[in-house]
Write a protein that holds these residues in place. Structure first.
Motif, PDB file in Angstrom:
ATOM      1  N   SER A 194       1.061  -1.082  -0.144  1.00  0.00           N
ATOM      2  CA  SER A 194       0.072  -0.046  -0.012  1.00  0.00           C
ATOM      3  C   SER A 194       0.729   1.195  -0.145  1.00  0.00           C
ATOM      4  CB  SER A 194      -0.876  -0.074   1.200  1.00  0.00           C
ATOM      5  OG  SER A 194      -0.188   0.223   2.369  1.00  0.00           O
ATOM      6  N   MET A 195       0.304   2.474   0.015  1.00  0.00           N
ATOM      7  CA  MET A 195       1.006   3.534  -0.140  1.00  0.00           C
ATOM      8  C   MET A 195       1.957   3.842   1.210  1.00  0.00           C
ATOM      9  SD  MET A 195      -1.434   6.534  -1.335  1.00  0.00           S
ATOM     10  CE  MET A 195      -1.810   7.007  -3.224  1.00  0.00           C
ATOM     11  N   VAL A 196       1.315   3.161   2.288  1.00  0.00           N
ATOM     12  CA  VAL A 196       2.022   3.300   3.577  1.00  0.00           C
ATOM     13  C   VAL A 196       2.922   2.114   3.916  1.00  0.00           C
ATOM     14  CG1 VAL A 196       0.637   4.854   4.474  1.00  0.00           C
ATOM     15  CG2 VAL A 196      -0.057   2.436   4.900  1.00  0.00           C
ATOM     16  N   ASN A 197       2.784   0.876   3.200  1.00  0.00           N
ATOM     17  CA  ASN A 197       3.486  -0.356   3.330  1.00  0.00           C
ATOM     18  C   ASN A 197       4.142  -0.622   1.956  1.00  0.00           C
ATOM     19  OD1 ASN A 197       4.817  -2.829   4.068  1.00  0.00           O
ATOM     20  ND2 ASN A 197       2.610  -3.635   4.526  1.00  0.00           N
ATOM     21  N   ARG A 198       5.379  -0.166   1.787  1.00  0.00           N
ATOM     22  CA  ARG A 198       6.035  -0.555   0.550  1.00  0.00           C
ATOM     23  C   ARG A 198       7.159  -1.440   0.494  1.00  0.00           C
ATOM     24  NH1 ARG A 198       6.807   5.687  -1.185  1.00  0.00           N
ATOM     25  NH2 ARG A 198       7.681   4.743  -3.361  1.00  0.00           N
ATOM     26  N   PRO A 220      -4.601  -2.868  -0.051  1.00  0.00           N
ATOM     27  CA  PRO A 220      -4.091  -1.391  -0.585  1.00  0.00           C
ATOM     28  C   PRO A 220      -4.662  -0.524   0.001  1.00  0.00           C
ATOM     29  CG  PRO A 220      -5.653  -2.586  -2.171  1.00  0.00           C
ATOM     30  CD  PRO A 220      -5.257  -3.373  -0.999  1.00  0.00           C
ATOM     31  N   LEU A 221      -5.717  -0.601   0.624  1.00  0.00           N
ATOM     32  CA  LEU A 221      -6.242   0.602   1.463  1.00  0.00           C
ATOM     33  C   LEU A 221      -5.676   0.275   2.828  1.00  0.00           C
ATOM     34  CD1 LEU A 221      -9.884   0.689  -0.019  1.00  0.00           C
ATOM     35  CD2 LEU A 221      -7.911   2.394  -0.644  1.00  0.00           C
ATOM     36  N   GLN A 222      -4.847  -0.370   3.093  1.00  0.00           N
ATOM     37  CA  GLN A 222      -4.449  -0.584   4.573  1.00  0.00           C
ATOM     38  C   GLN A 222      -5.422  -0.931   5.568  1.00  0.00           C
ATOM     39  OE1 GLN A 222      -0.896  -1.106   4.593  1.00  0.00           O
ATOM     40  NE2 GLN A 222      -1.387  -2.278   6.385  1.00  0.00           N
ATOM     41  N   ARG A 223      -6.264  -1.697   4.985  1.00  0.00           N
ATOM     42  CA  ARG A 223      -7.613  -2.140   6.056  1.00  0.00           C
ATOM     43  C   ARG A 223      -8.462  -1.006   6.212  1.00  0.00           C
ATOM     44  NH1 ARG A 223      -6.374  -6.335  10.658  1.00  0.00           N
ATOM     45  NH2 ARG A 223      -8.651  -6.765  10.306  1.00  0.00           N
ATOM     46  N   GLY A 224      -8.735  -0.193   5.207  1.00  0.00           N
ATOM     47  CA  GLY A 224      -9.401   1.026   5.416  1.00  0.00           C
ATOM     48  C   GLY A 224      -9.058   2.327   5.866  1.00  0.00           C
ATOM     49  N   MET A 259      -0.927  13.182   4.845  1.00  0.00           N
ATOM     50  CA  MET A 259      -0.570  12.676   3.237  1.00  0.00           C
ATOM     51  C   MET A 259      -1.716  12.676   2.544  1.00  0.00           C
ATOM     52  SD  MET A 259      -0.523   9.943   1.306  1.00  0.00           S
ATOM     53  CE  MET A 259      -0.449   8.513   2.054  1.00  0.00           C
ATOM     54  N   LEU A 260      -2.790  12.238   3.082  1.00  0.00           N
ATOM     55  CA  LEU A 260      -4.110  12.036   2.053  1.00  0.00           C
ATOM     56  C   LEU A 260      -4.831  13.281   1.493  1.00  0.00           C
ATOM     57  CD1 LEU A 260      -5.659   8.997   4.060  1.00  0.00           C
ATOM     58  CD2 LEU A 260      -4.619   8.840   1.656  1.00  0.00           C
ATOM     59  N   VAL A 324       3.524  10.532  -1.086  1.00  0.00           N
ATOM     60  CA  VAL A 324       3.837   9.198  -0.588  1.00  0.00           C
ATOM     61  C   VAL A 324       5.351   8.984  -0.031  1.00  0.00           C
ATOM     62  CG1 VAL A 324       3.866   6.583  -0.954  1.00  0.00           C
ATOM     63  CG2 VAL A 324       1.887   8.056  -1.788  1.00  0.00           C
ATOM     64  N   ASP A 325       6.261   9.404  -0.916  1.00  0.00           N
ATOM     65  CA  ASP A 325       7.538   9.149  -0.520  1.00  0.00           C
ATOM     66  C   ASP A 325       7.964  10.073   0.763  1.00  0.00           C
ATOM     67  OD1 ASP A 325       8.113   7.595  -2.549  1.00  0.00           O
ATOM     68  OD2 ASP A 325       8.998   9.093  -3.744  1.00  0.00           O
ATOM     69  N   GLY A 326       7.393  11.198   1.022  1.00  0.00           N
ATOM     70  CA  GLY A 326       7.632  12.315   2.237  1.00  0.00           C
ATOM     71  C   GLY A 326       6.915  11.709   3.374  1.00  0.00           C
ATOM     72  N   LEU A 327       6.093  10.557   3.665  1.00  0.00           N
ATOM     73  CA  LEU A 327       5.558   9.961   4.433  1.00  0.00           C
ATOM     74  C   LEU A 327       6.400   9.382   5.501  1.00  0.00           C
ATOM     75  CD1 LEU A 327       2.646   9.627   6.207  1.00  0.00           C
ATOM     76  CD2 LEU A 327       2.640   7.677   4.953  1.00  0.00           C
ATOM     77  N   LYS A 328       6.549   9.645   6.616  1.00  0.00           N
ATOM     78  CA  LYS A 328       7.426   8.948   7.645  1.00  0.00           C
ATOM     79  C   LYS A 328       6.436   8.561   8.926  1.00  0.00           C
ATOM     80  CE  LYS A 328      10.839   9.977   5.206  1.00  0.00           C
ATOM     81  NZ  LYS A 328      11.608   9.201   4.402  1.00  0.00           N
TER      82      LYS A 328
END
Length: 331
Positions: A194-198, A220-224, A259-260, A324-328
């Motif tokens: 997902s966007m948060v688990n790459r 892909p939606l990280q379980r909602g 981020m969203l 997405v890349d900027g999310l920590k």
């Protein structure tokens, strides 16, 4: 809807699949059966003809619901993607977890994929699914107590018998997938993305591109979470396991929602939801064959299908990637 070929097999899948974990009820706080049946049929009617399920999803319930929903539909018009290798009947295998069944009964689950167990599981799945073959048969989790070659030999036998069309793996590292390839022509690897688990971008995606494997990303939606609807303080149903995961920590919830907000204007430009934008972005990532998206009811299915109604520009994709890349996240 376009079809994507899995490796060099004869199995074609849709870019979105109906993910049938939630309808089984297990770890999702329950599910309404009538809504689940309508959701599966609505998915098929909208062109999402690939259905991903597993015996452990509700301990047979999910597969049974898929079988009921698809009764009467010509078998060559939809694709069954199911799994094997999770054992709650005995204590054989590698201990996976303590959990509860859908009635609150305590259960211990083991990862076990011995040859005879795999073959028996196949027979059980065929019966629940009301079919004579499985399009893609996947080991659910690696089993360290059984040689990979033994497990793959069992599936090879099932393919020879016509009960399975193609073989895949789930949650396999690149190294484990290479080991499986020594024995059997696997065509896919189902892994979280997902966007948060790459994490799979490091090894598994490069391997898939090199070895002609289709990636089947789940969550892909990280379980909602990536719907943008879950904020700090959100109330979950009893039995829902999501609050205990890293991504749902209050600090991470805040960072992910920030981020969203950065990418929401892109969704708004297409009159799309954040969920639809996230799914669209995922479908077009490298090596993605079939993105698994769960739904509990007909409305969620229709919302998911609309994710393919628009095409992102290169500039929009770049903006999303930068956000997405900027999310920590914190541990």
């Amino acid at each position: 809807m376009e079809l994507r070929k899995l490796g060099n097999s004869s199995v074609n899948v849709t870019p979105l699949a109906f993910g049938a974990w939630a309808i089984g009820g297990w770890l999702w706080g329950g599910a309404e059966e009538k809504d689940a049946l309508r959701a599966i049929r609505a998915s098929y009617d909208m062109g999402i003809t690939s259905i991903d399920t597993a015996p452990v999803y509700g301990f047979g319930k999910s597969e049974e619901l898929v079988g009921q929903a698809m009764a009467g539909v010509p078998r060559d018009r939809y694709q069954i993607l199911t799994k094997y290798g999770m054992n709650w009947q005995t204590q054989q295998g590698d201990f996976a977890m303590d959990t509860f069944d859908n009635h609150g009964k305590p259960l211990k689950i083991y990862k076990y994929a011995g040859k005879q167990k795999v073959k028996q599981e196949c027979e059980d799945s065929l019966r629940r699914l009301k079919t004579d073959h499985i399009d893609l048969y996947q080991i659910h989790w690696p089993d360290v107590t059984t040689p990979i070659a033994e497990t793959m030999e069992a599936v090879a036998d099932l393919i020879k018998e016509g009960k399975v069309r193609a073989a895949g793996v789930c949650n396999y590292s690149a190294q484990q997938a290479e080991e499986a390839l020594k024995t059997l022509n696997i065509v896919s690897n189902q892994v979280p993305f997902s966007m948060v688990n790459r994490k799979i971008e490091k090894d598994e995606i490069p391997q898939a591109l090199k070895r002609n494997l289709g990636i089947l990303p789940y969550s892909p939606l990280q379980r909602g979470l990536l719907t943008g609807k879950i904020k700090p303080g959100y109330k979950f149903n009893d039995g829902d396991s999501r609050p205990s995961t890293r991504y749902y920590k209050p600090e991470n919830l805040s960072r992910i929602n920030a981020m969203l907000e950065k990418i929401k204007p892109i969704a708004d430009g297409y009159n799309a939801s954040l969920s639809q934008l996230v799914i669209n972005w995922t479908v077009h990532r490298p090596a993605m064959a079939c993105v698994l998206v769960g739904a509990r009811d007909e409305k969620q299915v229709k919302d998911n299908a609309k994710a393919l109604d628009f095409k992102l520009t290169a500039e929009e994709t770049k903006k999303i990637n930068e956000a997405v890349d900027g999310l920590k996240l914190v541990d």
